[in-house]
Design a protein around this motif. Structure first.
Motif, short mmCIF file in Angstrom:
data_model
loop_
_atom_site.label_atom_id
_atom_site.label_comp_id
_atom_site.label_asym_id
_atom_site.label_seq_id
_atom_site.Cartn_x
_atom_site.Cartn_y
_atom_site.Cartn_z
N ILE A 183 0.85 -1.20 0.00
CA ILE A 183 0.00 0.00 0.00
C ILE A 183 0.88 1.25 0.00
CG2 ILE A 183 -1.64 1.36 1.38
CD1 ILE A 183 -2.80 -1.42 2.30
N PHE A 184 1.89 1.25 0.85
CA PHE A 184 2.85 2.36 0.93
C PHE A 184 3.47 2.64 -0.44
CE2 PHE A 184 7.36 3.53 1.73
CZ PHE A 184 7.20 4.69 2.46
N CYS A 185 4.01 1.61 -1.03
CA CYS A 185 4.68 1.73 -2.33
C CYS A 185 3.71 2.18 -3.42
CB CYS A 185 5.33 0.39 -2.67
SG CYS A 185 6.22 0.37 -4.23
N ALA A 186 2.54 1.54 -3.49
CA ALA A 186 1.56 1.87 -4.53
C ALA A 186 1.06 3.30 -4.39
CB ALA A 186 0.40 0.89 -4.48
N ALA A 187 0.85 3.76 -3.16
CA ALA A 187 0.39 5.14 -2.95
C ALA A 187 1.44 6.14 -3.41
CB ALA A 187 0.05 5.36 -1.48
N ILE A 188 2.69 5.84 -3.14
CA ILE A 188 3.77 6.73 -3.56
C ILE A 188 3.84 6.81 -5.08
CG2 ILE A 188 6.29 6.99 -3.64
CD1 ILE A 188 6.24 5.82 -0.72
N HIS A 189 3.78 5.66 -5.74
CA HIS A 189 3.88 5.64 -7.20
C HIS A 189 2.59 6.07 -7.87
CE1 HIS A 189 7.92 4.13 -7.54
NE2 HIS A 189 7.66 3.21 -6.64
N GLY A 190 1.48 6.05 -7.14
CA GLY A 190 0.19 6.47 -7.70
C GLY A 190 -0.12 7.92 -7.40
N GLN A 191 -0.57 8.19 -6.18
CA GLN A 191 -1.02 9.52 -5.81
C GLN A 191 0.09 10.57 -5.87
OE1 GLN A 191 -1.97 6.61 -4.22
NE2 GLN A 191 -3.77 6.98 -2.95
N ALA A 192 1.33 10.20 -5.62
CA ALA A 192 2.42 11.19 -5.58
C ALA A 192 3.07 11.42 -6.94
CB ALA A 192 3.47 10.76 -4.56
N ALA A 193 2.64 10.70 -7.97
CA ALA A 193 3.28 10.80 -9.29
C ALA A 193 3.24 12.20 -9.88
CB ALA A 193 2.66 9.79 -10.25
N ALA A 194 2.21 12.96 -9.59
CA ALA A 194 2.08 14.31 -10.13
C ALA A 194 2.98 15.31 -9.42
CB ALA A 194 0.63 14.76 -10.06
N PHE A 195 3.57 14.92 -8.29
CA PHE A 195 4.35 15.86 -7.48
C PHE A 195 5.83 15.51 -7.38
CE2 PHE A 195 -0.03 15.96 -6.15
CZ PHE A 195 -0.29 17.30 -6.00
N TYR A 196 6.17 14.27 -7.67
CA TYR A 196 7.55 13.80 -7.50
C TYR A 196 8.03 13.06 -8.74
CZ TYR A 196 6.81 14.90 -2.58
OH TYR A 196 6.55 15.55 -1.41
N SER A 197 9.31 13.18 -9.02
CA SER A 197 9.90 12.51 -10.18
C SER A 197 9.95 11.00 -9.93
CB SER A 197 11.32 13.03 -10.42
OG SER A 197 12.19 12.55 -9.40
N PRO A 198 10.12 10.20 -10.98
CA PRO A 198 10.27 8.75 -10.79
C PRO A 198 11.42 8.41 -9.84
CG PRO A 198 9.80 9.19 -13.08
CD PRO A 198 10.02 10.54 -12.41
N ALA A 199 12.53 9.13 -9.93
CA ALA A 199 13.68 8.87 -9.05
C ALA A 199 13.32 9.17 -7.60
CB ALA A 199 14.89 9.69 -9.48
N GLN A 200 12.60 10.26 -7.36
CA GLN A 200 12.18 10.60 -5.99
C GLN A 200 11.22 9.55 -5.45
OE1 GLN A 200 10.81 14.56 -7.03
NE2 GLN A 200 12.36 15.48 -5.68
N ARG A 201 10.28 9.10 -6.27
CA ARG A 201 9.33 8.10 -5.82
C ARG A 201 10.01 6.76 -5.53
NH1 ARG A 201 6.59 9.95 -10.36
NH2 ARG A 201 6.45 7.83 -11.20
N ARG A 202 10.95 6.37 -6.36
CA ARG A 202 11.69 5.11 -6.11
C ARG A 202 12.47 5.20 -4.81
NH1 ARG A 202 12.55 5.46 -11.65
NH2 ARG A 202 14.61 6.38 -11.30
N ALA A 203 13.14 6.33 -4.57
CA ALA A 203 13.93 6.50 -3.35
C ALA A 203 13.02 6.47 -2.12
CB ALA A 203 14.71 7.81 -3.41
N TRP A 204 11.89 7.12 -2.19
CA TRP A 204 10.93 7.18 -1.09
C TRP A 204 10.35 5.79 -0.81
CZ3 TRP A 204 6.09 10.79 -1.84
CH2 TRP A 204 5.29 10.78 -0.70
N ALA A 205 9.96 5.09 -1.86
CA ALA A 205 9.34 3.77 -1.71
C ALA A 205 10.30 2.70 -1.20
CB ALA A 205 8.72 3.33 -3.04
N ARG A 206 11.60 2.95 -1.32
CA ARG A 206 12.58 1.96 -0.84
C ARG A 206 12.47 1.70 0.65
NH1 ARG A 206 18.42 1.65 -3.26
NH2 ARG A 206 18.51 0.54 -1.30
#
Length: 182
Positions: free
Chosen positions: A43-66
């Protein structure tokens, strides 16, 4: 707007396999259980890559989801303080954490469950818990994606800052909601 939604549906979404979808069933709020260990990191990972996609770059989302890559460590961090889960048909669909008593630390909803008021109920529940504990002000370290939600819940931005995850800067906001006037 419709074009954006159609593109989003066509893009593969990481971390969504096995997550619940809203099928009209009711949900209820309960404490986190050991059986949630498999779904909460997803859920954590999916929310980051889903809802946060409009605000953060793919690199930022990958780092956050780690942060969820070490499932045992992630669940151990959720065992601190109070972590509650929105249960949909016997499965976790969202979660939130109050730790320490005056900080809403995490609030994540599976992408398919967004827009049903689940985040609002989780936030209100933890806000009530903080009030019971005598907390005067509730704090949140919010993502840019969550800023509007927290503002609608009565929080105000105190400061903008960046945190670093695996060498990547991720913009965040320190927010606060006064619960009791001193």
């Amino acid at each position: 707007m419709l074009d954006w939604l159609l593109r989003r549906k066509a893009e593969p979404q990481p971390c969504t396999e096995g997550l619940p979808e809203m099928e009209g069933g009711p949900f209820f709020i309960r404490p986190m259980e050991a059986a949630d260990a498999d779904l909460l990191p997803k859920i954590f990972c999916a929310a980051i890559h889903g809802q946060a996609a409009a605000f953060y770059s793919p690199a930022q989302r990958r780092a956050w989801a780690r942060a969820a890559a070490d499932q045992a460590g992630f669940i151990a961090s959720l065992n601190q303080g109070l972590t509650i889960v929105a249960d949909l048909d016997g499965r976790a669909g969202a979660f939130a954490q109050l730790h320490p008593d005056n900080t809403l630390r995490r609030l994540y909803v599976a992408p398919a469950l967004g827009g049903y008021g689940i985040a609002t109920l989780l936030c209100q529940y933890l806000e009530d818990e903080a009030r019971i504990l005598g907390v005067e002000a509730l704090h949140a370290d919010a993502s840019l994606a969550a800023q509007r939600f927290f503002e609608q819940m009565g929080f105000t931005v105190e400061a903008a800052y960046s945190t670093r995850r695996v060498g990547v800067a991720i913009p965040r906001l320190k927010m606060q909601k006064v619960l009791r006037k001193g």
